[in-house]
Write an enzyme that holds these catalytic residues in place. Structure first.
Site, short mmCIF file in Angstrom:
data_model
loop_
_atom_site.label_atom_id
_atom_site.label_comp_id
_atom_site.label_asym_id
_atom_site.label_seq_id
_atom_site.Cartn_x
_atom_site.Cartn_y
_atom_site.Cartn_z
N SER A 1 -4.28 0.88 -4.45
CA SER A 1 -3.69 -0.38 -3.98
C SER A 1 -4.77 -1.41 -3.67
CB SER A 1 -2.80 -0.13 -2.76
OG SER A 1 -3.55 0.40 -1.68
N HIS B 1 0.83 -1.21 0.00
CA HIS B 1 0.00 0.00 0.00
C HIS B 1 0.87 1.26 0.00
CE1 HIS B 1 -2.88 3.09 1.03
NE2 HIS B 1 -2.04 3.46 1.99
N HIS C 1 1.39 5.19 -2.71
CA HIS C 1 1.72 6.58 -2.40
C HIS C 1 2.92 7.16 -3.14
CE1 HIS C 1 -1.08 7.45 0.88
NE2 HIS C 1 -0.88 6.23 1.35
N GLU D 1 -5.83 9.52 0.14
CA GLU D 1 -6.17 8.09 0.19
C GLU D 1 -7.29 7.69 -0.77
OE1 GLU D 1 -4.40 5.87 1.53
OE2 GLU D 1 -3.30 6.81 3.17
FE FE Z 1 -1.98 5.35 2.93
#
Ligand code: FE
Ligand code: PHE
Length: 291
Positions: free
Chosen positions: A208, A143, A148, A189
């Site tokens: 993700s 993730h 990111h 997010e």
């Molecule tokens: Fe995160």
């Protein structure tokens, strides 16, 4: 401030929060909760699991992730196994001056914000178990890295995230953390962005995820509505189901400029207003049609 007392407090909250126990090894972490990635310690099975996660997710990106994410991900050459953070850091530093730091897992808010404010992105070192292929409760290396790191190659997004870090340190002094956390949740997010071909994903939590990446763009149930700073900061969110509302930005410049004003008076005002449920559309809001 006494770092030892600090850390004991943090572990108490972490233990209460993590229903599945604390996973990372915090014993070697420095005062900023940074550890060595110890890349050589990953097993062949872990690299193989990463490759499966990467392949499944990469296949889902075209037509769903924003172009910037797809192009930047390619620059990371991370398809063949768990990447070495130092190698990615060097590429990233050249592009936008950001670096990655390895951390054992969740870290205290203040430490997280200090890293961002100094253009360091904390990446968890551990990888999920095979049984958690589709769902994990806490962020793991897949993730954090896959979701990111790519957008940090974009100068505007990179600047925005640094400003967010500074804003986090400020929010801690203004009792504004709940509002700022919602902003992060619904943008970094779970954010959507407009493109000429329709809506696209830029939020790491979606990028993700094997299921939500299609759900958020095509399912008729969730609301998709234009990003509005105060509206977002008032909106509660779901942590254990797909989101009921997604907020759509026009471009990353909008994210940067809309979050530039001093939040001090905004926090003060928001504290007098009720929060909004996750799945509700305000009377004047229109929802984007699914792709
Ligand atoms: Fe995160
Ligand atoms: N402008 C915000 C403040 O004054 C800081 C911030 C910037 C927060 C960017 C989030 C994102 O508190």
């Amino acid at each position: 401030m006494n770092a030892a007392v600090d850390r004991a407090d943090f572990f108490k909250t972490l233990a209460e929060k993590s229903t599945h126990g604390i996973r990372g090894d915090y014993s070697l972490a420095d005062d900023h909760y940074v550890i060595n990635q110890d890349w050589g310690a990953y097993t062949p099975e872990q690299h193989a699991l990463w490759r499966r996660l990467y392949a499944r997710q990469a296949r889902l990106l075209p037509g769903r992730a924003c172009d910037l994410f797809i192009d930047s991900l390619a620059r990371l050459n991370a398809a063949d196994g768990i990447p070495q953070f130092e190698v990615a850091s060097d590429a990233l530093a050249k592009a936008t001056g950001w670096r990655l730091v390895a951390v054992p897992g969740l870290i205290p808010d203040q430490v997280f914000f200090e890293h961002l404010a100094n253009r360091r992105f904390p990446v968890t070192v551990w990888l999920r178990q095979p049984a958690e292929f589709d769902y994990i409760v806490e962020p793991d290396v897949f993730h954090d890295f896959f979701g990111h790191v790519p957008l940090l190659f974009d100068p505007v997004f990179a600047d925005h995230l640094q400003e967010y870090g500074k804003g986090g340190l400020k929010a801690l002094t203004l009792d504004g953390l709940a509002f700022l956390a919602r902003l992060y949740w619904y943008t970094v997010e779970f954010g959507l962005i407009q493109s000429e071909q329709g809506l696209r994903v830029y939020g790491a939590g979606i990028l993700s995820s094997g299921g939500e990446i299609d759900y958020c763009l095509t399912h008729p149930a969730p609301h998709r509505t234009a990003f509005d700073l105060e509206r977002v900061m008032r909106t509660l969110y779901k942590i254990d189901t797909y989101q009921e509302t997604y907020f759509v930005i026009r471009n990353f410049h909008q994210l940067f400029t809309d979050t530039q004003p001093d939040f001090t008076p905004i926090y003060a005002r928001l504290k007098t207003l009720p929060s909004l449920p996750a799945g509700m559309l305000l009377p004047d809001e229109v929802t984007f049609p699914p792709n």
